[in-house]
Design a protein around this motif. Structure first.
Motif, PDB file in Angstrom:
ATOM      1  N   TRP A  32       0.803  -1.220   0.000  1.00 41.47           N
ATOM      2  CA  TRP A  32       0.000   0.000   0.000  1.00 41.47           C
ATOM      3  C   TRP A  32       0.844   1.282   0.000  1.00 41.47           C
ATOM      4  CZ3 TRP A  32      -3.841  -2.017   4.183  1.00 41.47           C
ATOM      5  CH2 TRP A  32      -5.057  -2.381   3.583  1.00 41.47           C
ATOM      6  N   GLN A  35       0.622   4.068  -2.763  1.00 47.45           N
ATOM      7  CA  GLN A  35      -0.696   4.681  -2.793  1.00 47.45           C
ATOM      8  C   GLN A  35      -0.897   5.609  -1.600  1.00 47.45           C
ATOM      9  OE1 GLN A  35       0.102   1.447  -4.166  1.00 47.45           O
ATOM     10  NE2 GLN A  35      -1.811   0.419  -3.664  1.00 47.45           N
ATOM     11  N   ALA A  38       0.956   8.701  -2.369  1.00 34.46           N
ATOM     12  CA  ALA A  38       0.292   9.463  -3.434  1.00 34.46           C
ATOM     13  C   ALA A  38      -0.906  10.244  -2.914  1.00 34.46           C
ATOM     14  CB  ALA A  38      -0.141   8.521  -4.554  1.00 34.46           C
ATOM     15  N   THR A  39      -1.542   9.754  -1.841  1.00 34.39           N
ATOM     16  CA  THR A  39      -2.678  10.467  -1.260  1.00 34.39           C
ATOM     17  C   THR A  39      -2.245  11.468  -0.190  1.00 34.39           C
ATOM     18  OG1 THR A  39      -3.039   8.688   0.362  1.00 34.39           O
ATOM     19  CG2 THR A  39      -4.278   8.566  -1.711  1.00 34.39           C
ATOM     20  N   ASP A  75      -7.467   1.364 -10.554  1.00 37.21           N
ATOM     21  CA  ASP A  75      -6.658   2.393  -9.900  1.00 37.21           C
ATOM     22  C   ASP A  75      -7.189   2.738  -8.517  1.00 37.21           C
ATOM     23  OD1 ASP A  75      -8.953   3.692 -10.597  1.00 37.21           O
ATOM     24  OD2 ASP A  75      -7.989   5.295 -11.764  1.00 37.21           O
ATOM     25  N   ASP A  76      -8.046   1.870  -7.968  1.00 40.09           N
ATOM     26  CA  ASP A  76      -8.534   2.090  -6.605  1.00 40.09           C
ATOM     27  C   ASP A  76      -7.360   2.038  -5.631  1.00 40.09           C
ATOM     28  OD1 ASP A  76      -9.537   0.871  -3.853  1.00 40.09           O
ATOM     29  OD2 ASP A  76     -11.264   1.839  -4.789  1.00 40.09           O
ATOM     30  N   PRO A  77      -7.226   3.032  -4.739  1.00 37.51           N
ATOM     31  CA  PRO A  77      -6.039   3.084  -3.885  1.00 37.51           C
ATOM     32  C   PRO A  77      -5.909   1.934  -2.900  1.00 37.51           C
ATOM     33  CG  PRO A  77      -7.618   4.765  -3.245  1.00 37.51           C
ATOM     34  CD  PRO A  77      -8.108   4.190  -4.534  1.00 37.51           C
ATOM     35  N   ARG A  78      -7.019   1.286  -2.560  1.00 36.33           N
ATOM     36  CA  ARG A  78      -6.946   0.228  -1.552  1.00 36.33           C
ATOM     37  C   ARG A  78      -7.061  -1.179  -2.127  1.00 36.33           C
ATOM     38  NH1 ARG A  78      -8.793   4.792   0.088  1.00 36.33           N
ATOM     39  NH2 ARG A  78      -8.210   5.683   2.098  1.00 36.33           N
ATOM     40  N   HIS A  81      -4.200  -1.044  -8.073  1.00 33.17           N
ATOM     41  CA  HIS A  81      -2.752  -0.869  -8.249  1.00 33.17           C
ATOM     42  C   HIS A  81      -2.063  -2.242  -8.274  1.00 33.17           C
ATOM     43  CE1 HIS A  81      -2.574   3.567  -8.146  1.00 33.17           C
ATOM     44  NE2 HIS A  81      -3.716   3.419  -7.482  1.00 33.17           N
ATOM     45  N   GLU A  86       4.362  -1.138 -11.279  1.00 29.32           N
ATOM     46  CA  GLU A  86       4.432  -0.607  -9.913  1.00 29.32           C
ATOM     47  C   GLU A  86       5.217  -1.540  -8.995  1.00 29.32           C
ATOM     48  OE1 GLU A  86       0.271   1.885  -9.608  1.00 29.32           O
ATOM     49  OE2 GLU A  86       0.175  -0.296  -9.567  1.00 29.32           O
ATOM     50  N   SER A 313      -6.405   3.183   5.765  1.00 33.13           N
ATOM     51  CA  SER A 313      -6.747   1.874   5.194  1.00 33.13           C
ATOM     52  C   SER A 313      -8.040   1.268   5.721  1.00 33.13           C
ATOM     53  CB  SER A 313      -5.615   0.877   5.500  1.00 33.13           C
ATOM     54  OG  SER A 313      -5.552   0.622   6.898  1.00 33.13           O
TER      55      SER A 313
END
Length: 335
Positions: A32, A35, A38-39, A75-78, A81, A86, A313
């Protein structure tokens, strides 16, 4: 003179540093992390200094990272990806910081676990032989990309928590002949890239002795090829304290080594983030159990997403505090 030469050779032999492969692996799945960064999530040391999360884990004795791979993720962050690109980028970053690398193939576009082993959308309607070839091709492609980036991978998981098989329904344990072929396709692809990489087959509930015997007896009957038995150990999910289950984990680790002549590794462990002392004690007991496996057959212990702090998360078993600092529970990984 001869005596002096012998003495010098003796001293030289026993002063050679241990290779990575001989060291006990202590680490975490940290997939994770990009991501989170990135947030805008920021990580801090105990003194309030902003730091790279990987450095914070390294400072607490960790030497290994585990990275999951999805086939065609969103492309959902949780739940997305984890693409090939990556994975290579994060593996390279971690390796440059001195971490050893484990790659975990889910063979899905998102999470695969005991409750779901969904085929990638692009593989959904393939006949079995072509499905098996896609397992080989996907594994080979990712491992080749890592090799070309000069990432030295030590371990590869073929499937994630697969007590019921993978790539359902074709690879279900209701059809062990087909599951065996899929697992061997993954194994062969890894070894085609680098024979030195150890292949892991991984189940959940590391304290459930009968579950492991049933699965690996069937794997043996189907001549499934692998090097390491991977275990998850989460007393929380079976609503028990680790003190009620650690003896079964210890027995299972030793039983698996004797019964199947394989190495063992706890590739996922975790405790409640807000019960720091209990989680630290759980980690200490787990590390001790794996270290105590005879003949160095217990390879290591990895925490699942310790840096995945709950406010980001929603995960209750991370090992990070609400203020962005690592939980003192992670001190269990220090020598």
């Amino acid at each position: 003179m001869k005596k002096i030469i012998v003495t010098i050779l003796f001293l030289a032999l026993f002063s050679i540093p241990k290779s990575n492969a001989q060291e006990f692996s202590k680490g975490a799945d940290v997939t994770w992390l990009p991501q989170m960064e990135a947030t805008g999530y920021q990580f801090f040391d105990t003194d309030g200094t902003k730091k790279d999360a990987l450095q914070l884990l390294k400072d607490r004795g960790m030497n290994t990272v585990r990275l999951r791979v999805f086939v065609n993720p969103s492309d959902d962050p949780r739940s997305g990806h984890c693409s090939k690109e990556e994975t290579v980028e994060l593996a390279l970053r971690a390796q440059k910081m001195g971490f050893r690398i484990m790659i975990n193939f889910h063979y899905s576009d998102s999470w695969a676990d005991p409750g779901k082993q969904n085929k990638p959308a692009a593989w959904k309607d393939l006949p079995f032989d072509k499905l098996a070839n896609e397992v080989y091709n996907h594994t080979f492609e990712v491992m080749t990309a890592l090799q070309k980036a000069n990432v030295k991978t030590e371990w590869v998981q073929v499937g994630n928590e697969i007590p019921g098989g993978m790539l359902w329904p074709e690879g279900s344990t209701d059809n062990w002949v087909q599951l065996g072929k899929l697992l061997n396709k993954g194994y062969d692809a890894v070894k085609a890239v680098d024979k030195a990489i150890k292949v892991i087959v991984h189940l959940d509930e590391g304290d459930n002795i009968q579950k492991y015997r049933t699965f690996y007896d069937n794997a043996t009957a189907q001549k499934v090829r692998y090097d390491v038995i991977g275990l998850s150990y989460y007393p929380f999910w079976v609503k028990k304290d680790y003190t009620e289950t650690i003896a079964n984990l210890e027995f299972n680790l030793n039983d698996l080594v004797k019964r199947y002549n394989k190495e063992v590794m706890v590739v996922e462990v975790g405790g409640e983030y807000d019960k720091v002392e209990n989680t630290k004690a759980l980690l200490e007991a787990t590390i001790k159990a794996v270290r105590n496996v005879p003949n160095n057959k217990g390879l290591g212990v990895l925490y699942w997403e310790p840096q995945g702090e709950k406010s980001w998360s929603g995960y209750n078993l991370s090992a990070w505090l609400p203020d962005g600092k690592p939980s003192p529970a992670l001190d269990a990984f220090k020598d």
